[in-house]
Design a protein around this motif. Sequence first.
Motif, PDB file in Angstrom:
ATOM      1  N   ALA A 117       0.844  -1.197   0.000  1.00  0.00           N
ATOM      2  CA  ALA A 117       0.000   0.000   0.000  1.00  0.00           C
ATOM      3  C   ALA A 117       0.876   1.242   0.000  1.00  0.00           C
ATOM      4  CB  ALA A 117      -0.917  -0.002   1.221  1.00  0.00           C
ATOM      5  N   TYR A 118       0.563   2.185  -0.885  1.00  0.00           N
ATOM      6  CA  TYR A 118       1.259   3.471  -0.961  1.00  0.00           C
ATOM      7  C   TYR A 118       0.278   4.576  -0.628  1.00  0.00           C
ATOM      8  CZ  TYR A 118       5.092   1.052  -3.317  1.00  0.00           C
ATOM      9  OH  TYR A 118       6.135   0.211  -3.608  1.00  0.00           O
ATOM     10  N   ASN A 119       0.693   5.487   0.275  1.00  0.00           N
ATOM     11  CA  ASN A 119      -0.178   6.619   0.573  1.00  0.00           C
ATOM     12  C   ASN A 119       0.138   7.781  -0.362  1.00  0.00           C
ATOM     13  OD1 ASN A 119       2.136   7.885   1.578  1.00  0.00           O
ATOM     14  ND2 ASN A 119       1.598   7.544   3.726  1.00  0.00           N
ATOM     15  N   THR A 120      -0.560   8.903  -0.192  1.00  0.00           N
ATOM     16  CA  THR A 120      -0.393  10.034  -1.106  1.00  0.00           C
ATOM     17  C   THR A 120       0.981  10.685  -0.983  1.00  0.00           C
ATOM     18  OG1 THR A 120      -1.540  11.403   0.530  1.00  0.00           O
ATOM     19  CG2 THR A 120      -2.845  10.541  -1.308  1.00  0.00           C
ATOM     20  N   SER A 121       1.711  10.381   0.087  1.00  0.00           N
ATOM     21  CA  SER A 121       3.100  10.825   0.200  1.00  0.00           C
ATOM     22  C   SER A 121       4.058   9.815  -0.425  1.00  0.00           C
ATOM     23  CB  SER A 121       3.473  11.038   1.672  1.00  0.00           C
ATOM     24  OG  SER A 121       2.661  12.033   2.260  1.00  0.00           O
ATOM     25  N   LEU A 122       3.486   8.750  -0.980  1.00  0.00           N
ATOM     26  CA  LEU A 122       4.224   7.680  -1.651  1.00  0.00           C
ATOM     27  C   LEU A 122       5.072   6.851  -0.688  1.00  0.00           C
ATOM     28  CD1 LEU A 122       5.239   9.520  -4.936  1.00  0.00           C
ATOM     29  CD2 LEU A 122       3.197   8.156  -4.454  1.00  0.00           C
ATOM     30  N   THR A 123       4.659   6.849   0.574  1.00  0.00           N
ATOM     31  CA  THR A 123       5.271   5.974   1.572  1.00  0.00           C
ATOM     32  C   THR A 123       4.631   4.594   1.460  1.00  0.00           C
ATOM     33  OG1 THR A 123       5.643   7.834   3.060  1.00  0.00           O
ATOM     34  CG2 THR A 123       5.716   5.631   4.022  1.00  0.00           C
ATOM     35  N   ARG A 124       5.459   3.563   1.458  1.00  0.00           N
ATOM     36  CA  ARG A 124       4.945   2.210   1.307  1.00  0.00           C
ATOM     37  C   ARG A 124       4.772   1.523   2.650  1.00  0.00           C
ATOM     38  NH1 ARG A 124       8.947  -2.143  -0.174  1.00  0.00           N
ATOM     39  NH2 ARG A 124       8.648  -2.600   2.045  1.00  0.00           N
ATOM     40  N   THR A 125       3.633   0.872   2.805  1.00  0.00           N
ATOM     41  CA  THR A 125       3.421  -0.025   3.936  1.00  0.00           C
ATOM     42  C   THR A 125       2.968  -1.372   3.371  1.00  0.00           C
ATOM     43  OG1 THR A 125       1.130   0.738   4.192  1.00  0.00           O
ATOM     44  CG2 THR A 125       2.810   1.816   5.536  1.00  0.00           C
ATOM     45  N   THR A 126       2.981  -2.382   4.211  1.00  0.00           N
ATOM     46  CA  THR A 126       2.563  -3.714   3.780  1.00  0.00           C
ATOM     47  C   THR A 126       1.258  -4.076   4.461  1.00  0.00           C
ATOM     48  OG1 THR A 126       4.866  -4.384   3.471  1.00  0.00           O
ATOM     49  CG2 THR A 126       3.227  -6.134   3.623  1.00  0.00           C
ATOM     50  N   ALA A 127       0.252  -4.385   3.665  1.00  0.00           N
ATOM     51  CA  ALA A 127      -1.050  -4.774   4.207  1.00  0.00           C
ATOM     52  C   ALA A 127      -1.109  -6.293   4.368  1.00  0.00           C
ATOM     53  CB  ALA A 127      -2.157  -4.289   3.284  1.00  0.00           C
ATOM     54  N   THR A 128      -2.184  -6.770   4.960  1.00  0.00           N
ATOM     55  CA  THR A 128      -2.390  -8.211   5.117  1.00  0.00           C
ATOM     56  C   THR A 128      -2.379  -8.885   3.747  1.00  0.00           C
ATOM     57  OG1 THR A 128      -3.767  -7.799   7.062  1.00  0.00           O
ATOM     58  CG2 THR A 128      -3.952  -9.971   6.014  1.00  0.00           C
ATOM     59  N   PRO A 129      -1.630  -9.949   3.592  1.00  0.00           N
ATOM     60  CA  PRO A 129      -1.571 -10.614   2.277  1.00  0.00           C
ATOM     61  C   PRO A 129      -2.931 -11.176   1.857  1.00  0.00           C
ATOM     62  CG  PRO A 129       0.213 -11.360   3.717  1.00  0.00           C
ATOM     63  CD  PRO A 129      -0.733 -10.588   4.572  1.00  0.00           C
ATOM     64  N   LEU A 130      -3.054 -11.436   0.573  1.00  0.00           N
ATOM     65  CA  LEU A 130      -4.215 -12.179   0.085  1.00  0.00           C
ATOM     66  C   LEU A 130      -4.246 -13.557   0.739  1.00  0.00           C
ATOM     67  CD1 LEU A 130      -3.907 -11.391  -3.751  1.00  0.00           C
ATOM     68  CD2 LEU A 130      -5.464 -10.306  -2.116  1.00  0.00           C
ATOM     69  N   PRO A 131      -5.404 -14.170   0.863  1.00  0.00           N
ATOM     70  CA  PRO A 131      -5.476 -15.483   1.515  1.00  0.00           C
ATOM     71  C   PRO A 131      -4.836 -16.602   0.707  1.00  0.00           C
ATOM     72  CG  PRO A 131      -7.621 -14.821   0.678  1.00  0.00           C
ATOM     73  CD  PRO A 131      -6.730 -13.639   0.534  1.00  0.00           C
ATOM     74  N   SER A 132      -4.515 -16.328  -0.556  1.00  0.00           N
ATOM     75  CA  SER A 132      -3.857 -17.329  -1.390  1.00  0.00           C
ATOM     76  C   SER A 132      -2.937 -16.607  -2.361  1.00  0.00           C
ATOM     77  CB  SER A 132      -4.890 -18.149  -2.169  1.00  0.00           C
ATOM     78  OG  SER A 132      -4.257 -19.049  -3.059  1.00  0.00           O
ATOM     79  N   ASN A 133      -1.825 -17.249  -2.719  1.00  0.00           N
ATOM     80  CA  ASN A 133      -1.013 -16.699  -3.799  1.00  0.00           C
ATOM     81  C   ASN A 133      -1.864 -16.600  -5.056  1.00  0.00           C
ATOM     82  OD1 ASN A 133       1.159 -16.763  -2.070  1.00  0.00           O
ATOM     83  ND2 ASN A 133       2.098 -18.576  -2.969  1.00  0.00           N
ATOM     84  N   ALA A 134      -1.754 -15.474  -5.768  1.00  0.00           N
ATOM     85  CA  ALA A 134      -2.597 -15.292  -6.948  1.00  0.00           C
ATOM     86  C   ALA A 134      -2.000 -14.253  -7.876  1.00  0.00           C
ATOM     87  CB  ALA A 134      -4.003 -14.867  -6.546  1.00  0.00           C
ATOM     88  N   TYR A 135      -2.026 -14.539  -9.160  1.00  0.00           N
ATOM     89  CA  TYR A 135      -1.740 -13.534 -10.169  1.00  0.00           C
ATOM     90  C   TYR A 135      -2.945 -13.454 -11.107  1.00  0.00           C
ATOM     91  CZ  TYR A 135      -0.750 -17.201 -13.651  1.00  0.00           C
ATOM     92  OH  TYR A 135      -0.848 -18.267 -14.508  1.00  0.00           O
ATOM     93  N   ALA A 136      -2.995 -12.383 -11.911  1.00  0.00           N
ATOM     94  CA  ALA A 136      -4.108 -12.167 -12.843  1.00  0.00           C
ATOM     95  C   ALA A 136      -5.437 -12.075 -12.122  1.00  0.00           C
ATOM     96  CB  ALA A 136      -4.149 -13.260 -13.917  1.00  0.00           C
ATOM     97  N   CYS A 137      -5.421 -11.539 -10.879  1.00  0.00           N
ATOM     98  CA  CYS A 137      -6.673 -11.202 -10.218  1.00  0.00           C
ATOM     99  C   CYS A 137      -7.112  -9.820 -10.711  1.00  0.00           C
ATOM    100  CB  CYS A 137      -6.536 -11.256  -8.700  1.00  0.00           C
ATOM    101  SG  CYS A 137      -5.118 -10.384  -8.014  1.00  0.00           S
ATOM    102  N   ALA A 138      -8.266  -9.346 -10.265  1.00  0.00           N
ATOM    103  CA  ALA A 138      -8.769  -8.035 -10.680  1.00  0.00           C
ATOM    104  C   ALA A 138      -9.079  -7.215  -9.443  1.00  0.00           C
ATOM    105  CB  ALA A 138     -10.007  -8.184 -11.557  1.00  0.00           C
ATOM    106  N   GLY A 139      -8.864  -5.900  -9.532  1.00  0.00           N
ATOM    107  CA  GLY A 139      -9.091  -5.030  -8.393  1.00  0.00           C
ATOM    108  C   GLY A 139      -9.899  -3.806  -8.764  1.00  0.00           C
TER     109      GLY A 139
END
Length: 396
Positions: A190-212
């Motif tokens: 997760a990046y805020n408007t100051s472009l600082t990065r934090t790490t949120a809770t991971p997805l419950p499963s490894n996944a690529y090609a999901c949609a957001g």
Amino acid sequence: MAKAVYVGVDSKARKMRKAYVGIGGKARKVKKMYIGVGGKARLCYSAEADKFGMAASLSKARSLLAGTTVGGYALFGGGGYDSDAKKGEAIMDAYNASLTRTTAASLSVARQGLTAITLGNHALFVGGRSGNTSFGTVDVYDASLTRTTATELSIARYDSAAAVVDSYALFAGGRRNNGLFTMSQSAVDAYNTSLTRTTATPLPSNAYACAGGTVGGYAVFSGGSSMNSDSTLVETIGALEIVRAYDSSLTSSQAAPLSCPRAVHSAATIGNHLLFAGGYNSTTGKYLSTVESYDASLTRSTAVELSSAKNGLASATVGEYAMFAGGYKGNSDAAYVATVDAYNTALTKTTMPDLSVGRYGLASAVIGDYALFAGGISKIQGPAYKYQDVVDVYSA
């Protein structure tokens, strides 16, 4: 082609975006206006979605590029080729509200399969790959198209999904090359408007090609593929039906699952609805035309199906319409889909005029009243892929 009316405001011509008339003491929206010309009624104004035409071509034909908007520009960055060792490009094409194309500062690293989204006054182009190398690079463009870089992703990866909630842009899932293997990922940065990065809770499963996408106070991610594969985004295996939501404090929760597993689908928000459309169900081996809607309380319902089953489609929200364009539906020259469907706030579907070329791996961006669908890959009369530089424009 959509028509427009202009009015004078402070000695300047301003485009009228909406018109209303009073009927029975209530304001009713005008959808079309006509004027008499030579004894015939001629359309002079339309609030409905339509195909506007074509913009100037991309500076180079390519697929698997990313698009978003910042300031007065629609940006299309990166991209590459399934052939040629999956080489990436660093090109950044910019279109203004007049649909004039310029070239902005190149990405700091050439790559394809990257993800883009707008957060405040910044356009973020994140991750990607070139050849066997995965990147965590985050390139940032401001309204003047000046490029800087932010802190890299916690894990280098490509084919991730993005969504905004409140002051955060979230990048979820993806896959990365790890020597001889390609590994799907569950990380959410997760990046805020100051472009600082934090790490949120991971997805419950490894996944690529999901949609957001975003609805209510949530960033929502759905589906994807859990399998470790270096295959293209055509027929993924191990598709998922999981739906994960993140609120403005980055607290995650599980929403009602999709009606079936799907990956390589697309998402768009219109009004109070987040739509997930198309994709590929590896359980049944079928391409999907179903469209699922999540409202602000994350209740799932079903909308009218797409006009064609497909995956690898692009989406954009312009005016009061969510549009889904292009895609792929099977191993033949006819598999490259040109259909474009538009959903209004009541989830009524309208089928638009086709794209100029059926294709998948295209990108979208919105500028003013225009949705632009750019690039992609097709196969026309022969075994070789054809990479596209065309930019189709739809208005609303």
